[in-house]
Design an enzyme around this catalytic site. Sequence first.
Site, short mmCIF file in Angstrom:
data_model
loop_
_atom_site.label_atom_id
_atom_site.label_comp_id
_atom_site.label_asym_id
_atom_site.label_seq_id
_atom_site.Cartn_x
_atom_site.Cartn_y
_atom_site.Cartn_z
N CYS A 68 -26.41 -82.84 44.21
CA CYS A 68 -26.27 -82.34 42.84
C CYS A 68 -27.65 -82.37 42.20
O CYS A 68 -28.27 -83.44 42.07
CB CYS A 68 -25.29 -83.19 42.04
SG CYS A 68 -25.16 -82.69 40.30
N ASN A 111 -29.15 -77.17 41.66
CA ASN A 111 -29.26 -76.59 43.00
C ASN A 111 -28.85 -75.12 42.99
O ASN A 111 -29.39 -74.31 43.76
CB ASN A 111 -28.41 -77.38 43.99
CG ASN A 111 -29.03 -78.72 44.33
OD1 ASN A 111 -30.25 -78.85 44.40
ND2 ASN A 111 -28.19 -79.73 44.52
N ASN A 125 -20.19 -86.00 34.94
CA ASN A 125 -20.48 -86.09 36.37
C ASN A 125 -20.88 -87.53 36.67
O ASN A 125 -21.41 -88.24 35.81
CB ASN A 125 -21.62 -85.14 36.73
CG ASN A 125 -21.30 -83.70 36.43
OD1 ASN A 125 -20.58 -83.05 37.17
ND2 ASN A 125 -21.84 -83.17 35.34
N CYS A 149 -26.62 -75.88 36.52
CA CYS A 149 -26.51 -76.34 37.91
C CYS A 149 -27.89 -76.25 38.55
O CYS A 149 -28.42 -75.16 38.77
CB CYS A 149 -25.51 -75.47 38.66
SG CYS A 149 -25.33 -75.92 40.40
N THR A 177 -28.89 -81.46 38.95
CA THR A 177 -29.06 -82.09 37.64
C THR A 177 -28.72 -83.58 37.70
O THR A 177 -29.28 -84.39 36.96
CB THR A 177 -28.19 -81.40 36.57
OG1 THR A 177 -26.83 -81.34 37.01
CG2 THR A 177 -28.71 -79.99 36.29
#
Length: 278
Positions: A217, A77, A190, A75, A219
């Site tokens: 998001c 962030n 995603n 992740c 990534t």
Amino acid sequence: MNSIDFVKMNGAGNDFILIDSQKNKNFNPNPEIIRKMCDRRKGIGADGILCIEKKSSKDFTLEYYNSDGSLGSLCGNGARCSIKYAFENLNIKSDLTNFLCNNEVYSGKIEKDGEITFNLGLPQNIKLDIPISLENFKLIGHFANTGSPHVVIFWDEISKYFNSEFNEFDVFNIGRKIRNAKEFSPEGTNVNIIMKENDQLYIRTYERGVEDETLACGTGTVASAIISYLKLGIKPPIEFNTYGKDKLFVNFVENNNKFSKISLTGPAKINYIGTYNF
């Protein structure tokens, strides 16, 4: 009654509950407690949970859990929020912090303006021009795994099917269908929808594991930057406007379609500190 000390943080609106193992030695991040804590009505509310533990070999380890209780992949962030917390609370002596996540070593730093930079690993499985078949229409997407799997779809590809502005588009329902499309089974993906308008890039993301749209998001932004470079020729550093009205910046070096020195920079903030009772 049991209690957990936590720190509520957000990275460009992507929000997290951070649990420091030094302050919560008996915390067990099981799916039930994660779902309860991330519930936005009966819990604290978050896109996911960050569990960090101070280590001697590296500055800390990071485990990320999605709000649905599942153990998450990388992740971006969340990593940036962890970097900020580590510099402010773990007595890091260097200008650069090194940490472990999913058995990989990553690094990050605080910029002079207070923005947080996270240095990622190499992207994997970059694929362009993937046909995606949905119930009533077909799309062309592009894929990159930047620590988490991401499909990137340009707004022009979607808008021809819908009478909608980019900011009003139903990302939840369409994103969910693409996330579960057979082309990405069985794990799913995603979903990032990006728009270029007046030399500005805008991004909206449906996140697997959160099973909803998030305000940003990390990534996914990195994957979108790589695809924007390959398909649109946009040179790094590449700036994205997030759905939460923050800006994220992606930098990298490219040589013969191989990417290195990938970084993600943007805001990360501590919103509040509290105790959760259960």
